[in-house]
Design a protein around this motif. Structure first.
Motif, mmCIF file in Angstrom:
data_model
loop_
_atom_site.group_PDB
_atom_site.id
_atom_site.type_symbol
_atom_site.label_atom_id
_atom_site.label_comp_id
_atom_site.label_asym_id
_atom_site.label_seq_id
_atom_site.Cartn_x
_atom_site.Cartn_y
_atom_site.Cartn_z
ATOM 1 N N UNK A 123 0.897 -1.320 0.016
ATOM 2 C CA UNK A 123 0.052 0.021 0.061
ATOM 3 C C UNK A 123 1.015 1.292 0.095
ATOM 4 N N UNK A 124 1.886 1.122 0.890
ATOM 5 C CA UNK A 124 2.745 2.474 0.930
ATOM 6 C C UNK A 124 3.320 2.770 -0.362
ATOM 7 N N UNK A 125 3.865 1.841 -0.995
ATOM 8 C CA UNK A 125 4.640 1.817 -2.270
ATOM 9 C C UNK A 125 3.670 2.459 -3.254
ATOM 10 N N UNK A 126 2.323 2.398 -3.458
ATOM 11 C CA UNK A 126 1.413 2.682 -4.231
ATOM 12 C C UNK A 126 1.291 4.101 -3.864
ATOM 13 N N UNK A 127 1.256 4.671 -2.889
ATOM 14 C CA UNK A 127 1.108 6.049 -2.373
ATOM 15 C C UNK A 127 2.364 6.723 -2.451
ATOM 16 N N UNK A 128 3.632 6.314 -2.445
ATOM 17 C CA UNK A 128 4.788 6.914 -2.686
ATOM 18 C C UNK A 128 4.898 7.096 -4.402
ATOM 19 N N UNK A 129 4.345 6.229 -5.091
ATOM 20 C CA UNK A 129 4.265 6.410 -6.438
ATOM 21 C C UNK A 129 3.197 7.607 -6.958
ATOM 22 N N UNK A 130 2.510 7.707 -6.262
ATOM 23 C CA UNK A 130 1.600 8.849 -6.675
ATOM 24 C C UNK A 130 2.143 10.109 -6.311
ATOM 25 N N UNK A 131 2.925 10.338 -5.289
ATOM 26 C CA UNK A 131 3.486 11.412 -4.887
ATOM 27 C C UNK A 131 4.736 11.846 -6.169
#
Ligand SMILES: NC(=O)C1=CN([C@@H]2O[C@H](COP(=O)(O)OP(=O)(O)OC[C@H]3O[C@@H](n4cnc5c(N)ncnc54)[C@H](OP(=O)(O)O)[C@@H]3O)[C@@H](O)[C@H]2O)C=CC1
Ligand SMILES: CC(C)CCC[C@@H](C)[C@H]1CC[C@H]2[C@@H]3C(=O)C=C4C[C@@H](O)CC[C@]4(C)[C@H]3CC[C@]12C
Length: 289
Positions: free
Chosen positions: A166-174
């Motif tokens: 989950x964290x990886x997908x949110x870092x990708x957005x940033x």
């Protein structure tokens, strides 16, 4: 200091008659955003997988005063569907003022289990579909000088235990959206991008997944939804909600120095949580208050 003291000249009138897509609008924060937008007199197009739930949310939006309300159901695991949703807005409204990207696929809250396919699927749902929707919506947003609102998390700014995919997908957005924002500035594209950094919010799904393991009190989804709409309408670069997460984030370098603290988990609860796993929780990770 400048950012947090920026004048707060939001008025609900700003949303009247605006054409807004909200993804993940059948429950949680997305559903609450739909109700606020409806009350403000916006046109809303809602998206999620469960048709029966969307139907109810649309009915409620019409009761609350939406200029119009409709839904498209389908799964964002498929980027072709992401494009279809934006096309629907084009066909019905002939334009778009605000794109609120909020949906996420299911995440477990536990040690990373090594399932690479789950990471791939989550990246498609939580990240790639956001990119696909942005690409398809951009011509309309340029035309209306509109806004893109991306819902992210504290987990998109810092790593914490049990949320690796989950964290990886949110870092990708940033990474993607803050880079795109620079390009818009260089090219004089007047489309705002607001990244929303949220802490623990009391949605049913979050409570189900983590309430037994996280001691911190969750913040209310209704207020959270309003803050997201407000920051998008004001074309802010970032929203931090609840405001208390700002202190946590300023302290992040220190926390990392002390080994990934910040999540206040009860060791007792954690022990219970990990029972299925037959593994002992690593106490040191969760000791700091
Ligand atoms: N709640 C929290 O504590 C926090 C939440 N956030 C962020 O806030 C946002 C909303 O979270 P929250 O309201 O808690 O989440 P919910 O689980 O309540 O809502 C998720 C929405 O996405 C939809 N959805 C799920 N899978 C798919 C899919 N494959 N394709 C399309 N739609 C899908 C769901 O509907 P359906 O099942 O019908 O498809 C639902 O409408 C997310 O971006 C999340 O990362 C950030 C920090 C903390
Ligand atoms: C790093 C520290 C300064 C603060 C940590 C705060 C922790 C406790 C907060 C910050 C972000 C939160 C998670 C989140 O973003 C979204 C989801 C998805 C949802 O379906 C289930 C709950 C879950 C995993 C949240 C769990 C609680 C998290 C880890």
């Amino acid at each position: 200091v400048y950012f947090y003291s920026a004048p707060d000249n939001f008025s609900e009138e700003m949303l009247r008659g605006k054409r807004v897509i909200v993804t993940g609008a059948s429950s949680g924060i997305g559903e609450q955003m739909a109700y606020h937008l409806a009350r403000m007199g916006a046109h809303v197009l809602l998206m999620a997988r469960t048709e029966a739930k969307l139907q109810k949310v649309v009915e409620r939006c019409l009761e609350l005063g939406a200029a119009s309300a409709r839904f498209v159901s389908g799964s964002m695991e498929n980027t072709a569907f992401a494009e279809e949703v934006v096309k629907e807005a084009e066909n019905t409204w002939g334009g778009l003022d605000m794109l609120i990207l909020n949906h996420i696929g299911y995440s477990y809250f536990n040690y990373f289990d090594g399932d690479v396919e789950h990471v791939r699927k989550l990246l498609e749902t939580n990240f790639l579909s956001y990119v696909a929707m942005t690409v398809t919506a951009l011509p309309m947003l340029k035309e209306s000088e509109g806004s893109i609102v991306v819902v992210s998390s504290v987990a998109g700014k810092a790593g914490g235990p049990f949320i690796a995919p989950y964290s990886a997908t949110k870092f990708a957005l940033e990474g993607f959206f803050s880079s795109l924002r620079h390009e818009f500035i260089i090219d004089n594209v007047n489309v705002s991008i607001t990244l929303c950094i949220l802490g623990f919010i009391d949605t049913d799904s979050a409570m189900r997944v983590v309430s037994h393991a996280i001691r911190a009190a969750p913040s209310p989804k209704e207020e959270c939804a309003l803050e997201i709409i407000r920051s998008g309408a004001l074309r802010q670069r970032e929203l931090h909600y609840p405001p208390s997460i700002v202190t946590g984030m300023l302290l992040l370098p220190e926390l990392h120095g002390l080994r990934a603290k910040g999540t206040r988990l009860l060791n007792k609860d954690l022990g219970q949580l990990m029972q299925n796993d037959q593994r002992k929780p690593q106490e040191s990770v969760f000791e700091m208050e």
